[in-house]
Scaffold this active site. Sequence first.
Site, PDB file in Angstrom:
ATOM      1  N   LEU A  12       0.832  -1.210   0.000  1.00  0.00           N
ATOM      2  CA  LEU A  12       0.000   0.000   0.000  1.00  0.00           C
ATOM      3  C   LEU A  12       0.866   1.258   0.000  1.00  0.00           C
ATOM      4  CD1 LEU A  12      -2.646   1.580   0.351  1.00  0.00           C
ATOM      5  CD2 LEU A  12      -2.473   1.172   2.822  1.00  0.00           C
ATOM      6  N   ASP A  34      11.990   2.007  13.246  1.00  0.00           N
ATOM      7  CA  ASP A  34      11.320   0.777  13.678  1.00  0.00           C
ATOM      8  C   ASP A  34      10.183   1.197  14.604  1.00  0.00           C
ATOM      9  OD1 ASP A  34      10.474  -1.579  14.888  1.00  0.00           O
ATOM     10  OD2 ASP A  34      12.479  -2.470  14.836  1.00  0.00           O
ATOM     11  N   ALA A  58       2.985  -2.630   9.124  1.00  0.00           N
ATOM     12  CA  ALA A  58       2.434  -3.745   9.904  1.00  0.00           C
ATOM     13  C   ALA A  58       3.223  -5.016   9.620  1.00  0.00           C
ATOM     14  CB  ALA A  58       0.958  -3.977   9.535  1.00  0.00           C
ATOM     15  N   THR A  60       2.392  -8.267   8.360  1.00  0.00           N
ATOM     16  CA  THR A  60       1.190  -8.699   7.636  1.00  0.00           C
ATOM     17  C   THR A  60       1.161 -10.190   7.293  1.00  0.00           C
ATOM     18  OG1 THR A  60       2.219  -8.092   5.539  1.00  0.00           O
ATOM     19  CG2 THR A  60       0.823  -6.421   6.577  1.00  0.00           C
ATOM     20  N   ASP A 100     -10.125  -6.252   7.681  1.00  0.00           N
ATOM     21  CA  ASP A 100     -11.380  -7.003   7.836  1.00  0.00           C
ATOM     22  C   ASP A 100     -11.220  -8.135   8.846  1.00  0.00           C
ATOM     23  OD1 ASP A 100      -9.538  -8.167   6.032  1.00  0.00           O
ATOM     24  OD2 ASP A 100     -11.084  -9.348   5.036  1.00  0.00           O
ATOM     25  N   TYR A 123      -3.164 -12.177  14.057  1.00  0.00           N
ATOM     26  CA  TYR A 123      -3.043 -10.937  13.266  1.00  0.00           C
ATOM     27  C   TYR A 123      -4.251 -10.028  13.539  1.00  0.00           C
ATOM     28  CZ  TYR A 123      -3.289  -7.990   9.068  1.00  0.00           C
ATOM     29  OH  TYR A 123      -3.413  -6.924   8.196  1.00  0.00           O
ATOM     30  N   LYS A 127      -4.391  -6.260  15.458  1.00  0.00           N
ATOM     31  CA  LYS A 127      -4.910  -5.038  14.829  1.00  0.00           C
ATOM     32  C   LYS A 127      -6.133  -4.515  15.604  1.00  0.00           C
ATOM     33  CE  LYS A 127      -3.601  -3.732  11.102  1.00  0.00           C
ATOM     34  NZ  LYS A 127      -2.490  -2.850  10.631  1.00  0.00           N
ATOM     35  N   TRP A 148      -8.125  -7.916   1.499  1.00  0.00           N
ATOM     36  CA  TRP A 148      -7.654  -8.634   0.298  1.00  0.00           C
ATOM     37  C   TRP A 148      -6.870  -7.703  -0.632  1.00  0.00           C
ATOM     38  CZ3 TRP A 148     -11.687 -12.651  -1.881  1.00  0.00           C
ATOM     39  CH2 TRP A 148     -12.201 -13.428  -0.841  1.00  0.00           C
TER      40      TRP A 148
HETATM   41  N1  LIG Z   1      -2.076  -7.102   2.620  1.00  0.00           N
HETATM   42  C1  LIG Z   1      -3.384  -7.260   2.879  1.00  0.00           C
HETATM   43  O1  LIG Z   1      -4.075  -8.111   2.281  1.00  0.00           O
HETATM   44  C2  LIG Z   1      -4.043  -6.362   3.892  1.00  0.00           C
HETATM   45  C3  LIG Z   1      -5.425  -6.556   4.150  1.00  0.00           C
HETATM   46  C4  LIG Z   1      -6.045  -5.745   5.081  1.00  0.00           C
HETATM   47  C5  LIG Z   1      -5.326  -4.759   5.744  1.00  0.00           C
HETATM   48  N2  LIG Z   1      -3.994  -4.609   5.498  1.00  0.00           N
HETATM   49  C6  LIG Z   1      -3.273  -3.545   6.218  1.00  0.00           C
HETATM   50  O2  LIG Z   1      -2.817  -2.618   5.242  1.00  0.00           O
HETATM   51  C7  LIG Z   1      -1.595  -2.032   5.698  1.00  0.00           C
HETATM   52  C8  LIG Z   1      -0.572  -2.119   4.587  1.00  0.00           C
HETATM   53  O3  LIG Z   1      -0.318  -3.491   4.330  1.00  0.00           O
HETATM   54  P1  LIG Z   1       0.678  -3.959   3.176  1.00  0.00           P
HETATM   55  O4  LIG Z   1       0.090  -5.160   2.548  1.00  0.00           O
HETATM   56  O5  LIG Z   1       1.073  -2.772   2.367  1.00  0.00           O
HETATM   57  O6  LIG Z   1       1.928  -4.427   4.023  1.00  0.00           O
HETATM   58  P2  LIG Z   1       3.337  -4.985   3.486  1.00  0.00           P
HETATM   59  O7  LIG Z   1       3.398  -4.946   2.011  1.00  0.00           O
HETATM   60  O8  LIG Z   1       3.583  -6.255   4.216  1.00  0.00           O
HETATM   61  O9  LIG Z   1       4.353  -3.882   4.020  1.00  0.00           O
HETATM   62  C9  LIG Z   1       4.543  -3.733   5.397  1.00  0.00           C
HETATM   63  C10 LIG Z   1       5.178  -2.392   5.648  1.00  0.00           C
HETATM   64  O10 LIG Z   1       5.354  -2.255   7.057  1.00  0.00           O
HETATM   65  C11 LIG Z   1       6.706  -1.943   7.314  1.00  0.00           C
HETATM   66  N3  LIG Z   1       7.096  -2.498   8.596  1.00  0.00           N
HETATM   67  C12 LIG Z   1       7.025  -3.783   8.999  1.00  0.00           C
HETATM   68  N4  LIG Z   1       7.536  -3.903  10.231  1.00  0.00           N
HETATM   69  C13 LIG Z   1       7.935  -2.666  10.610  1.00  0.00           C
HETATM   70  C14 LIG Z   1       8.551  -2.126  11.775  1.00  0.00           C
HETATM   71  N5  LIG Z   1       8.857  -2.896  12.839  1.00  0.00           N
HETATM   72  N6  LIG Z   1       8.834  -0.808  11.811  1.00  0.00           N
HETATM   73  C15 LIG Z   1       8.540  -0.013  10.756  1.00  0.00           C
HETATM   74  N7  LIG Z   1       7.958  -0.440   9.639  1.00  0.00           N
HETATM   75  C16 LIG Z   1       7.657  -1.764   9.566  1.00  0.00           C
HETATM   76  C17 LIG Z   1       7.493  -2.530   6.154  1.00  0.00           C
HETATM   77  O11 LIG Z   1       8.734  -1.864   6.062  1.00  0.00           O
HETATM   78  P3  LIG Z   1      10.042  -2.553   5.329  1.00  0.00           P
HETATM   79  O12 LIG Z   1       9.540  -3.134   4.031  1.00  0.00           O
HETATM   80  O13 LIG Z   1      10.954  -1.373   5.111  1.00  0.00           O
HETATM   81  O14 LIG Z   1      10.563  -3.577   6.263  1.00  0.00           O
HETATM   82  C18 LIG Z   1       6.549  -2.237   4.988  1.00  0.00           C
HETATM   83  O15 LIG Z   1       6.700  -0.900   4.564  1.00  0.00           O
HETATM   84  C19 LIG Z   1      -1.213  -2.746   6.970  1.00  0.00           C
HETATM   85  O16 LIG Z   1      -1.640  -1.982   8.072  1.00  0.00           O
HETATM   86  C20 LIG Z   1      -2.024  -4.034   6.926  1.00  0.00           C
HETATM   87  O17 LIG Z   1      -2.311  -4.513   8.221  1.00  0.00           O
HETATM   88  C21 LIG Z   1      -3.333  -5.383   4.567  1.00  0.00           C
END
Ligand SMILES: NC(=O)c1ccc[n+]([C@@H]2O[C@H](COP(=O)([O-])OP(=O)(O)OC[C@H]3O[C@@H](n4cnc5c(N)ncnc54)[C@H](OP(=O)(O)O)[C@@H]3O)[C@@H](O)[C@H]2O)c1
Length: 292
Positions: A12, A34, A58, A60, A100, A123, A127, A148
Amino acid sequence: MRVIIFGATGLLGKPLLREWKRDEVIGLGSKDADIRDASQVLSAVEPTRPDWIVAAAAYTDVDGCESHRDLAVAVNTQGAVNIAQAAKKIGSRLLFVSTDYVFDGLGNAPYEANHPRAPRNVYGQSKAQAEEKLAEILPSCCIVRTSWLFGVGGKCFPDTILKLAANRSEIDVVDDQRGSPTHAPDLARAIIQLCHAGATGIVHATNTGDCTWFEFAREIIHDAGLTTLVRPTTSDKFVRPAARPKYSVLSPESLQNYGIAMPSWQDATRAYLAERMTADSLRKPAVEPGKS
Ligand SMILES: NC(=O)c1ccc[n+]([C@@H]2O[C@H](COP(=O)([O-])OP(=O)(O)OC[C@H]3O[C@@H](n4cnc5c(N)ncnc54)[C@H](OP(=O)(O)O)[C@@H]3O)[C@@H](O)[C@H]2O)c1
């Protein structure tokens, strides 16, 4: 407006940075700060004192959270709390991205924003706890739940399906979990609009319509012009560490209250495939003139 995004290196975060054009935006990954460490979070935001902080960082890995509960809580709950406390200290607005998976998935009608939380996996619990704590620390914060998520340049369901289809003539996909796929650039644009609107409270933001993973896979294969056969199966054939909600469609009413509409998941799938093709063609080395 000045904005800081935590999680800017994620699925995202990348389109958020790309789409956010009108304002002064700083994107941070885990190497920059961090979020488990409150002092690192404060040092990252204090010099800029942004109008908005977007917390999209997060842990994830939903199945990984089951075996690494401490990490899930440290990043997803305590990390969010650290960001909220820093936002409160410097007077920034906060938008927290949630999921969700805070719901039990036992419903059969779209979940409204005020529906009680009842997460079924670690997870979702991490959240949901963050949401509850944030509402106490910063009652005016905005919590955006999505589901998703998919997008170019990250690990996501359509990417997995297309990679499987490249090597197999048939794939089995579960047909007993229903939700709303969400294209990360569409969500990014909705988040930007919500910040500009000064949004508060819980907002549900997904592409419109819903489907099962099987239906989503079939659409991906069809729109990509592939002939791989997609067959429906059930979750008991794919047992995974974390329980998944059977039904996690989020009602768009809270988003519509801000006059924001997101495209259908089918349109979003086509947009993803087009963006993926462009990205692939840019990656391919150019043919040298005279050597073709
Ligand atoms: N993916 C899904 O299907 C989904 C669904 C519903 C909600 N969400 C929510 O949407 C948001 C974005 O998700 P996403 O899929 O974009 O996640 P993602 O691709 O897994 O990326 C996670 C991000 O969080 C950072 N991060 C992880 N641990 C960290 C820490 N200890 N300190 C600082 N930064 C940290 C990572 O940084 P680095 O890469 O630099 O390590 C990366 O920028 C999250 O809040 C997630 O819970 C996701």
